[in-house]
Design an enzyme around this catalytic site. Sequence first.
Site, PDB file in Angstrom:
ATOM      1  N   HIS A 183       0.829  -1.212   0.000  1.00 40.89           N
ATOM      2  CA  HIS A 183       0.000   0.000   0.000  1.00 40.89           C
ATOM      3  C   HIS A 183       0.851   1.244   0.000  1.00 40.89           C
ATOM      4  O   HIS A 183       0.547   2.229  -0.661  1.00 40.89           O
ATOM      5  CB  HIS A 183      -0.918   0.011   1.217  1.00 40.89           C
ATOM      6  CG  HIS A 183      -2.279  -0.469   0.870  1.00 40.89           C
ATOM      7  ND1 HIS A 183      -3.105   0.220   0.026  1.00 40.89           N
ATOM      8  CD2 HIS A 183      -2.932  -1.593   1.217  1.00 40.89           C
ATOM      9  CE1 HIS A 183      -4.217  -0.448  -0.124  1.00 40.89           C
ATOM     10  NE2 HIS A 183      -4.133  -1.566   0.581  1.00 40.89           N
ATOM     11  N   ARG A 271      -7.530  -7.529 -15.230  1.00 42.31           N
ATOM     12  CA  ARG A 271      -7.435  -8.739 -14.399  1.00 42.31           C
ATOM     13  C   ARG A 271      -8.746  -8.895 -13.634  1.00 42.31           C
ATOM     14  O   ARG A 271      -8.914  -8.303 -12.563  1.00 42.31           O
ATOM     15  CB  ARG A 271      -6.281  -8.606 -13.408  1.00 42.31           C
ATOM     16  CG  ARG A 271      -4.888  -8.652 -14.015  1.00 42.31           C
ATOM     17  CD  ARG A 271      -3.846  -8.552 -12.904  1.00 42.31           C
ATOM     18  NE  ARG A 271      -2.534  -8.990 -13.321  1.00 42.31           N
ATOM     19  CZ  ARG A 271      -1.518  -8.159 -13.612  1.00 42.31           C
ATOM     20  NH1 ARG A 271      -1.688  -6.849 -13.561  1.00 42.31           N
ATOM     21  NH2 ARG A 271      -0.344  -8.649 -13.961  1.00 42.31           N
ATOM     22  N   ARG A 307      -9.410 -10.302 -19.411  1.00 43.75           N
ATOM     23  CA  ARG A 307      -8.943 -11.669 -19.195  1.00 43.75           C
ATOM     24  C   ARG A 307      -9.963 -12.413 -18.348  1.00 43.75           C
ATOM     25  O   ARG A 307     -10.384 -11.906 -17.298  1.00 43.75           O
ATOM     26  CB  ARG A 307      -7.592 -11.622 -18.475  1.00 43.75           C
ATOM     27  CG  ARG A 307      -7.086 -12.997 -18.114  1.00 43.75           C
ATOM     28  CD  ARG A 307      -5.687 -12.930 -17.596  1.00 43.75           C
ATOM     29  NE  ARG A 307      -5.633 -12.517 -16.204  1.00 43.75           N
ATOM     30  CZ  ARG A 307      -4.491 -12.342 -15.539  1.00 43.75           C
ATOM     31  NH1 ARG A 307      -3.336 -12.496 -16.159  1.00 43.75           N
ATOM     32  NH2 ARG A 307      -4.508 -11.990 -14.277  1.00 43.75           N
ATOM     33  N   GLU A 396       1.732 -17.652 -21.802  1.00 44.27           N
ATOM     34  CA  GLU A 396       2.399 -17.675 -20.496  1.00 44.27           C
ATOM     35  C   GLU A 396       3.133 -18.995 -20.266  1.00 44.27           C
ATOM     36  O   GLU A 396       3.859 -19.132 -19.287  1.00 44.27           O
ATOM     37  CB  GLU A 396       1.372 -17.483 -19.375  1.00 44.27           C
ATOM     38  CG  GLU A 396       0.676 -16.150 -19.432  1.00 44.27           C
ATOM     39  CD  GLU A 396      -0.377 -16.003 -18.347  1.00 44.27           C
ATOM     40  OE1 GLU A 396      -0.180 -15.182 -17.451  1.00 44.27           O
ATOM     41  OE2 GLU A 396      -1.394 -16.710 -18.411  1.00 44.27           O
ATOM     42  N   ASN A 419       5.375 -12.244 -16.868  1.00 41.98           N
ATOM     43  CA  ASN A 419       5.615 -12.632 -15.467  1.00 41.98           C
ATOM     44  C   ASN A 419       5.585 -14.153 -15.351  1.00 41.98           C
ATOM     45  O   ASN A 419       6.474 -14.777 -14.787  1.00 41.98           O
ATOM     46  CB  ASN A 419       4.537 -12.055 -14.536  1.00 41.98           C
ATOM     47  CG  ASN A 419       4.336 -10.566 -14.727  1.00 41.98           C
ATOM     48  OD1 ASN A 419       5.229  -9.879 -15.180  1.00 41.98           O
ATOM     49  ND2 ASN A 419       3.164 -10.073 -14.373  1.00 41.98           N
ATOM     50  N   CYS A 467       1.656  -7.875 -22.019  1.00 36.75           N
ATOM     51  CA  CYS A 467       1.008  -7.185 -20.896  1.00 36.75           C
ATOM     52  C   CYS A 467       1.655  -7.502 -19.549  1.00 36.75           C
ATOM     53  O   CYS A 467       1.176  -7.052 -18.518  1.00 36.75           O
ATOM     54  CB  CYS A 467      -0.481  -7.522 -20.852  1.00 36.75           C
ATOM     55  SG  CYS A 467      -0.796  -9.270 -20.546  1.00 36.75           S
TER      56      CYS A 467
HETATM   57  C1  PEP Z   1       1.722 -12.354 -16.523  1.00 37.08           C
HETATM   58  O1  PEP Z   1       1.823 -13.509 -16.095  1.00 37.08           O
HETATM   59  O2  PEP Z   1       2.666 -11.723 -17.058  1.00 37.08           O
HETATM   60  C2  PEP Z   1       0.444 -11.627 -16.392  1.00 37.08           C
HETATM   61  C3  PEP Z   1       0.241 -10.469 -16.992  1.00 37.08           C
HETATM   62  O3  PEP Z   1      -0.505 -12.186 -15.592  1.00 37.08           O
HETATM   63  P1  PEP Z   1      -0.440 -12.174 -13.970  1.00 37.08           P
HETATM   64  O4  PEP Z   1       0.718 -11.318 -13.539  1.00 37.08           O
HETATM   65  O5  PEP Z   1      -1.758 -11.658 -13.524  1.00 37.08           O
HETATM   66  O6  PEP Z   1      -0.238 -13.636 -13.675  1.00 37.08           O
HETATM   67 MG    MG Z   2       0.062 -14.583 -15.518  1.00 33.71          MG
END
Ligand code: PEP
Ligand code: MG
Length: 537
Positions: A183, A271, A307, A396, A419, A467
């Site tokens: 936060h 998200r 998503r 992913e 990510n 993204c």
């Molecule tokens: C990712 O995995 O890069 C992504 C955008 O989804 P999250 O971070 O919500 O898993």
């Molecule tokens: Mg992800």
Amino acid sequence: MGAVLTGLGVGLNAVAAPVFKVAPAAKLPEWSKSSAGVEAESEVLKKAITSVAADLARLGATADETSAEIFEALTFLLEDESLFDMAVGHMDEGWGAAAAYGTAVNEFAEMLAGDPAFEERIADLQDLSKRVQASIAGIHVGLDLPSEGAFVIVGDDFSPADTAQFTKAVVGVITIKGGPTSHTAIICRSRSIPAVVSVAGADELENGSVILVDPVGDRVVVGGDLSQATKPLEFANTGAEPLVPVRANIGSLEDAEAAAKTGAVGVGLFRTELLYLNESSQPSVERQGELYASILAAAPEGPITVRTIDAGSDKPVPFLNMPEEENPALGVRGYRLIQDHRSFIEDQLKGLEAARVATGREIWVMAPMIATAQEAAEFAGLARSLGSFKVGVMVETPSIAALLPDLEGIVDFVSVGTNDLSQYLYAADRMNPSLGALLNPWQPGLIRTLERIASQAKAAGIYSSVCGESASDPAFAVLLAGLGFDSVSSSRSQVDAVRSALAAVNESQAQGLAKAVLASKSAEDTKSAAVAALSAL
Ligand code: PEP
Ligand code: MG
């Protein structure tokens, strides 16, 4: 130069000012059993909850918009009946009200542990628990902050209620704990207060001594001044449009409203699971439709990429009652929920179609954690049968990254979640702080995979975007455009910085940068190659 402490910087501006150490809150009494009985203890808890709710209402009435919304969310959590019932269950075992509530909150927090996005909720919950327990014990947990002058406040970490009390005299913030999604970090970013979080050794700083808060350098310099601040990469304002559209990542109505104030062209990642963290039962299609419509109406102009739910593993959603798994990151998560929760994914798509019709917005839908072309085809068929959307999948997993040619004619677009793609490519748990180096997006293994995805998507006639958090780094966004991605989507606070970087380069410059990066063989060298190419512009 004086002593240098390192941490994680928040924001692009530095500040030099004297330290004001914020005393830790009063200590709560040890938990104990009670002989008063469940009825008496429930009354004590009810009274404490009412009193904390009144405090929050008072704080909310004088807070800015962002903080007021946080207080509203806190009150929602505070009045959660299932949490109260869990506490009563512990009173049944003989615990007093404070212990029963504290234990119930810990159990609830455990269910949310994992993803950085949810850590914020855990901090909210623990802050509430502290306030309720303090009220039961009759002690005060307020903050002693400067009201005059200009200070860098230093503390363990600051809760939402704490940050709401920040006065104009707070010009910089240092925390010992916390992280980039705490936060403290969120509020400081939204109020443009320079901050460095997660600074080990900050408790040694002395009251009154001047320090430099240098977020771009991820450091604090004792006795430093502004001339020593690390400069962010700067791009001349050419007034040109960015080389590729920059969309925004959002997870709430507040995000959508804030993103609309940036130069973002639409949303590249909404998200949706963030909306459901506090729901104890599956929301109806109508309720989902209304919620989506309010967010779509507020979002920046342009297509909105939504998503479908990405629950499981590090993203628990209470009403889905997902069983514990041995290895959750490799388990039933993302689109794999279709096995047991098909109706929820269908309801989401129906709710989105209703919101699309109500708002007239252009909606792209995508599924997370797709591993095979068959899953992609199944999702595309389902989405097209339930609404008028462009349909895509997230990239992913390494398997789908290798299958782009097979998606030709099946999906309209792909969006790379770097990510998770890093996590699975490098077999490195994204929640493990010891593996940060492998999860660095500048790793050549990720970049070369991205190059293949972009070129194979183009060859298959599929629109491609990125993204993941990597697309919030202006230099990385230029690399992505140079690799051939059609758009990027950044965290809302980074949209304008990413736009400036992408407006400062032309296609051949971005491609030249990508070529130099692809020829580099370590994460350090890829980044240096990108920075060198941008500095030579
Ligand atoms: C990712 O995995 O890069 C992504 C955008 O989804 P999250 O971070 O919500 O898993
Ligand atoms: Mg992800």
